[in-house]
Design an enzyme around this catalytic site. Structure first.
Site, PDB file in Angstrom:
ATOM      1  N   VAL A 159       0.864  -1.177   0.000  1.00 53.35           N
ATOM      2  CA  VAL A 159       0.000   0.000   0.000  1.00 53.35           C
ATOM      3  C   VAL A 159       0.902   1.229   0.000  1.00 53.35           C
ATOM      4  CG1 VAL A 159      -1.902   1.201   1.138  1.00 53.35           C
ATOM      5  CG2 VAL A 159      -1.684  -1.291   1.374  1.00 53.35           C
ATOM      6  N   ILE A 198       4.590  -1.268   3.287  1.00 52.21           N
ATOM      7  CA  ILE A 198       4.459   0.147   2.954  1.00 52.21           C
ATOM      8  C   ILE A 198       5.279   0.455   1.702  1.00 52.21           C
ATOM      9  CG2 ILE A 198       4.650   2.512   3.780  1.00 52.21           C
ATOM     10  CD1 ILE A 198       2.676   0.711   5.343  1.00 52.21           C
ATOM     11  N   LYS A 199       4.598   0.959   0.701  1.00 55.78           N
ATOM     12  CA  LYS A 199       5.236   1.256  -0.581  1.00 55.78           C
ATOM     13  C   LYS A 199       5.715   2.703  -0.562  1.00 55.78           C
ATOM     14  CE  LYS A 199       4.257  -0.079  -5.380  1.00 55.78           C
ATOM     15  NZ  LYS A 199       3.151  -0.422  -6.293  1.00 55.78           N
ATOM     16  N   ILE A 200       7.002   2.885  -0.802  1.00 56.50           N
ATOM     17  CA  ILE A 200       7.670   4.180  -0.662  1.00 56.50           C
ATOM     18  C   ILE A 200       8.339   4.552  -1.982  1.00 56.50           C
ATOM     19  CG2 ILE A 200       9.464   5.453   0.586  1.00 56.50           C
ATOM     20  CD1 ILE A 200       7.368   4.673   2.520  1.00 56.50           C
TER      21      ILE A 200
END
Length: 221
Positions: free
Chosen positions: A58, A84-86
């Site tokens: 996400v 967590i997509k960064i």
């Protein structure tokens, strides 16, 4: 090589999961923007989690480190299993470092070069997403870049997993597997294309015709 589906469409994800071929899902703001605007993002993601039960990336939308951390904490408040997509920017690397120290998995996205992949891994990324199609779009060979990243990983025993992203066609899946990607995240349409072959269709039709002929003969005997 594992397969993820790159989608936020619940129907697509449910079908892919029913086939038993995917191990996770990646989403991004563009994919989520295509879905029902009356449905909160957290509800869409929760439904995806119920369907797949595996990896779900996400993405944050902040471009500042503190904002990314706050968004990550909010995402984890309603989906503790989220990765967590960064984005691959300096502020993103700082966020990855902070999150990795808290054992929060991260997926660094928009990686287009081996140096970016290496930086993301050193910051503590759990996954690095190398974008094949977008590299091809500007005249670079995305698979060559992926191959370089995989060679570095093999040589130095890097822990982050390599995701082949921006997959445009079934051959990207094949070439990504041969190049050494751990995962390919594939749009639903391309995933379905990869399962079909005209010779499979022709062979099945021949089997069905022969089976029908045998049944007809047994009835007339």
């Amino acid at each position: 090589m594992q397969l993820f589906v790159d989608s936020a469409n619940v129907d697509e994800i449910r079908h892919a999961a029913q086939l038993g071929i995917i191990a996770g899902v990646t989403t991004n703001p563009s994919l989520l923007a295509k879905e029902d605007p009356t449905q909160p993002v957290e509800r869409i993601i929760a439904t995806i989690q119920e369907i797949v039960g595996g990896h779900i990336s996400v993405e944050v939308v902040s471009t500042e480190t503190d904002g990314m951390i706050r968004e990550a904490e909010e995402i984890l408040s309603w989906l503790p299993e989220a990765t967590i997509k960064i984005p691959m920017i300096p502020a993103g690397l700082a966020a990855v470092r902070q999150l990795s120290r808290r054992d929060i998995p991260t997926n660094v996205t928009l990686v287009f070069s081996p140096t970016q992949a290496l930086a993301a891994a050193n910051a503590g990324a759990s996954y690095v997403s190398v974008f094949l199609g977008r590299l091809d779009d500007i005249g670079h060979d995305g698979i060559d870049v992926l191959r370089d990243v995989a060679e570095i990983w093999d040589m130095h025993h890097m822990e982050a997993e390599i995701i082949a992203a921006s997959v445009r066609h079934p051959m990207h899946i094949v070439e990504a597997a041969k190049a050494g990607a751990h995962i390919a995240t594939v749009p639903y349409k391309v995933l379905m294309q990869s399962l079909t072959h005209p010779l499979t269709d022709a062979g099945l039709q021949a089997f069905l015709r022969d089976a029908a002929k045998r049944q007809q003969r047994s009835v007339t005997v």
